[in-house]
Design a protein around this motif. Sequence first.
Motif, PDB file in Angstrom:
ATOM      1  N   LEU A 153      45.782   7.509  -8.539  1.00  0.00           N
ATOM      2  CA  LEU A 153      44.744   6.580  -8.996  1.00  0.00           C
ATOM      3  C   LEU A 153      43.867   7.131 -10.104  1.00  0.00           C
ATOM      4  O   LEU A 153      43.066   6.403 -10.684  1.00  0.00           O
ATOM      5  CB  LEU A 153      43.868   6.156  -7.805  1.00  0.00           C
ATOM      6  CG  LEU A 153      44.623   5.432  -6.694  1.00  0.00           C
ATOM      7  CD1 LEU A 153      43.715   5.208  -5.502  1.00  0.00           C
ATOM      8  CD2 LEU A 153      45.192   4.113  -7.187  1.00  0.00           C
ATOM      9  N   GLY A 154      43.969   8.415 -10.394  1.00  0.00           N
ATOM     10  CA  GLY A 154      43.239   8.962 -11.528  1.00  0.00           C
ATOM     11  C   GLY A 154      41.994   9.730 -11.146  1.00  0.00           C
ATOM     12  O   GLY A 154      41.516   9.683 -10.015  1.00  0.00           O
ATOM     13  N   LYS A 155      41.453  10.434 -12.142  1.00  0.00           N
ATOM     14  CA  LYS A 155      40.327  11.336 -11.924  1.00  0.00           C
ATOM     15  C   LYS A 155      39.052  10.603 -11.531  1.00  0.00           C
ATOM     16  O   LYS A 155      38.305  11.040 -10.663  1.00  0.00           O
ATOM     17  CB  LYS A 155      40.077  12.165 -13.182  1.00  0.00           C
ATOM     18  CG  LYS A 155      38.966  13.174 -13.052  1.00  0.00           C
ATOM     19  CD  LYS A 155      38.795  13.972 -14.344  1.00  0.00           C
ATOM     20  CE  LYS A 155      37.642  14.964 -14.231  1.00  0.00           C
ATOM     21  NZ  LYS A 155      37.452  15.732 -15.480  1.00  0.00           N
ATOM     22  N   SER A 156      38.776   9.472 -12.190  1.00  0.00           N
ATOM     23  CA  SER A 156      37.536   8.743 -11.916  1.00  0.00           C
ATOM     24  C   SER A 156      37.478   8.304 -10.454  1.00  0.00           C
ATOM     25  O   SER A 156      36.486   8.497  -9.767  1.00  0.00           O
ATOM     26  CB  SER A 156      37.428   7.524 -12.831  1.00  0.00           C
ATOM     27  OG  SER A 156      36.291   6.761 -12.518  1.00  0.00           O
ATOM     28  N   PHE A 157      38.577   7.715  -9.965  1.00  0.00           N
ATOM     29  CA  PHE A 157      38.627   7.313  -8.559  1.00  0.00           C
ATOM     30  C   PHE A 157      38.516   8.526  -7.648  1.00  0.00           C
ATOM     31  O   PHE A 157      37.826   8.514  -6.649  1.00  0.00           O
ATOM     32  CB  PHE A 157      39.939   6.576  -8.279  1.00  0.00           C
ATOM     33  CG  PHE A 157      40.145   6.254  -6.819  1.00  0.00           C
ATOM     34  CD1 PHE A 157      39.622   5.109  -6.272  1.00  0.00           C
ATOM     35  CD2 PHE A 157      40.835   7.130  -5.996  1.00  0.00           C
ATOM     36  CE1 PHE A 157      39.805   4.818  -4.929  1.00  0.00           C
ATOM     37  CE2 PHE A 157      41.023   6.849  -4.659  1.00  0.00           C
ATOM     38  CZ  PHE A 157      40.507   5.685  -4.133  1.00  0.00           C
ATOM     39  N   GLY A 158      39.197   9.611  -8.039  1.00  0.00           N
ATOM     40  CA  GLY A 158      39.197  10.807  -7.209  1.00  0.00           C
ATOM     41  C   GLY A 158      37.825  11.403  -7.036  1.00  0.00           C
ATOM     42  O   GLY A 158      37.445  11.809  -5.940  1.00  0.00           O
ATOM     43  N   ASN A 159      37.043  11.480  -8.130  1.00  0.00           N
ATOM     44  CA  ASN A 159      35.693  12.037  -8.054  1.00  0.00           C
ATOM     45  C   ASN A 159      34.806  11.221  -7.130  1.00  0.00           C
ATOM     46  O   ASN A 159      34.068  11.760  -6.304  1.00  0.00           O
ATOM     47  CB  ASN A 159      35.071  12.109  -9.447  1.00  0.00           C
ATOM     48  CG  ASN A 159      35.727  13.160 -10.325  1.00  0.00           C
ATOM     49  OD1 ASN A 159      36.350  14.096  -9.817  1.00  0.00           O
ATOM     50  ND2 ASN A 159      35.597  13.012 -11.626  1.00  0.00           N
ATOM     51  N   ARG A 160      34.848   9.912  -7.278  1.00  0.00           N
ATOM     52  CA  ARG A 160      34.012   9.048  -6.448  1.00  0.00           C
ATOM     53  C   ARG A 160      34.455   9.100  -4.987  1.00  0.00           C
ATOM     54  O   ARG A 160      33.634   9.144  -4.078  1.00  0.00           O
ATOM     55  CB  ARG A 160      34.077   7.614  -6.962  1.00  0.00           C
ATOM     56  CG  ARG A 160      33.480   7.427  -8.346  1.00  0.00           C
ATOM     57  CD  ARG A 160      33.636   6.015  -8.807  1.00  0.00           C
ATOM     58  NE  ARG A 160      33.043   5.809 -10.115  1.00  0.00           N
ATOM     59  CZ  ARG A 160      32.925   4.616 -10.700  1.00  0.00           C
ATOM     60  NH1 ARG A 160      33.376   3.546 -10.088  1.00  0.00           N
ATOM     61  NH2 ARG A 160      32.378   4.510 -11.893  1.00  0.00           N
ATOM     62  N   THR A 161      35.747   9.086  -4.786  1.00  0.00           N
ATOM     63  CA  THR A 161      36.264   9.112  -3.427  1.00  0.00           C
ATOM     64  C   THR A 161      36.049  10.471  -2.780  1.00  0.00           C
ATOM     65  O   THR A 161      35.826  10.558  -1.569  1.00  0.00           O
ATOM     66  CB  THR A 161      37.760   8.748  -3.424  1.00  0.00           C
ATOM     67  OG1 THR A 161      37.909   7.445  -3.996  1.00  0.00           O
ATOM     68  CG2 THR A 161      38.310   8.727  -2.007  1.00  0.00           C
ATOM     69  N   ALA A 162      36.132  11.538  -3.584  1.00  0.00           N
ATOM     70  CA  ALA A 162      35.860  12.876  -3.043  1.00  0.00           C
ATOM     71  C   ALA A 162      34.438  12.933  -2.496  1.00  0.00           C
ATOM     72  O   ALA A 162      34.194  13.438  -1.388  1.00  0.00           O
ATOM     73  CB  ALA A 162      36.057  13.932  -4.124  1.00  0.00           C
ATOM     74  N   TYR A 163      33.503  12.394  -3.262  1.00  0.00           N
ATOM     75  CA  TYR A 163      32.109  12.358  -2.809  1.00  0.00           C
ATOM     76  C   TYR A 163      31.978  11.519  -1.541  1.00  0.00           C
ATOM     77  O   TYR A 163      31.356  11.943  -0.557  1.00  0.00           O
ATOM     78  CB  TYR A 163      31.221  11.792  -3.915  1.00  0.00           C
ATOM     79  CG  TYR A 163      29.789  11.565  -3.500  1.00  0.00           C
ATOM     80  CD1 TYR A 163      28.920  12.644  -3.318  1.00  0.00           C
ATOM     81  CD2 TYR A 163      29.298  10.284  -3.286  1.00  0.00           C
ATOM     82  CE1 TYR A 163      27.604  12.434  -2.919  1.00  0.00           C
ATOM     83  CE2 TYR A 163      27.995  10.065  -2.897  1.00  0.00           C
ATOM     84  CZ  TYR A 163      27.145  11.150  -2.716  1.00  0.00           C
ATOM     85  OH  TYR A 163      25.858  10.933  -2.319  1.00  0.00           O
ATOM     86  N   GLY A 164      32.577  10.312  -1.550  1.00  0.00           N
ATOM     87  CA  GLY A 164      32.492   9.439  -0.383  1.00  0.00           C
ATOM     88  C   GLY A 164      33.174  10.034   0.832  1.00  0.00           C
ATOM     89  O   GLY A 164      32.662   9.942   1.945  1.00  0.00           O
ATOM     90  N   SER A 165      34.331  10.665   0.610  1.00  0.00           N
ATOM     91  CA  SER A 165      35.086  11.246   1.721  1.00  0.00           C
ATOM     92  C   SER A 165      34.345  12.413   2.363  1.00  0.00           C
ATOM     93  O   SER A 165      34.229  12.497   3.582  1.00  0.00           O
ATOM     94  CB  SER A 165      36.455  11.707   1.209  1.00  0.00           C
ATOM     95  OG  SER A 165      37.170  12.368   2.215  1.00  0.00           O
TER      96      SER A 165
END
Length: 306
Positions: free
Chosen positions: A97-109
């Motif tokens: 899904l890409g870096k942008s999704f990963g950064n946000r999801t990493a924070y949420g996760s």
Amino acid sequence: MHLRNYIDVYCLEKSGGKSVNQNLFQKNSIKDYVFITLGVSLVVIGVYFFKFPNNFSIGGVTGVAIILSRLLGPAISSGTIVLVMNLILLLLGYLILGKSFGNRTAYGSILLSVSLRILEVLFPLEKPLTTEPMLELMFAVLLPALGTAILFNIGASTGGTDIIAMILKKYTNIDIGRSLLISDFLFTIMTFLVFDLTTGFFSILGLLLKSTLVDTIIENLNLNKYFTIICENPKPICDYILHNIHRSATIFDAKGAFADKDKKIILAVMNQYQAVHLRKFIKQVDPDAFILITNTSEIIGRGFRS
């Protein structure tokens, strides 16, 4: 001067020469992370206080954690299981899904996993808060569904099977609610094998409600009003839209079939609050104007979704 121009000039002055787009990007990023925190908080409250104590396995990593914690015993907490599984699926999200999704999801996760672990230490629960399982199921579904909808709406997630749902949405025409239903269904079925029939049926009911609520909430979060205004003098209405509501409009010519008179048609889109003011203004300045107002949640373009 348009309000947007005032904001741009102010940002440029405060930035010491930085581009307005850069400042707007930073402002939007901060706002996104505030919404992520809010969304995750709603999920955490619903999961820990209502889902975990009742063993409602309503899909997702938290649902899997409930099942695994029962099978593995008290040695491994549900919060720990959530953290490990989220890290694995998070890596998958980064790759697809890409870096942008990963950064946000990493924070949420991480926020979800840490918050659950903190609550396990501060507020250990040995039994449900009430003796009404249906009442608790409502909160176990509604709070996470609202939080998940807020996250999906800005392209974020709490990780887990939410990542699988967004991958399905990216490569298929399946909407988020159905994607969640598909990715969570098998995990929910396992509840019947691990717990009793009552818990299993409650979990199935909760999953169906959640998959329906997520799409409904997302649509309402993005709900706007689409105006089609038929009138003879469009100038005062357009001036009000531009200078008071700070939106734009499109005008084109038309002819009335009944009276055979030349008309103008104004098209404009705005939020619900702005729509109330425009409707009142039109009734004051042009009572004969014909107004069609339509609900819409899919608007792509400047001022709305990119």
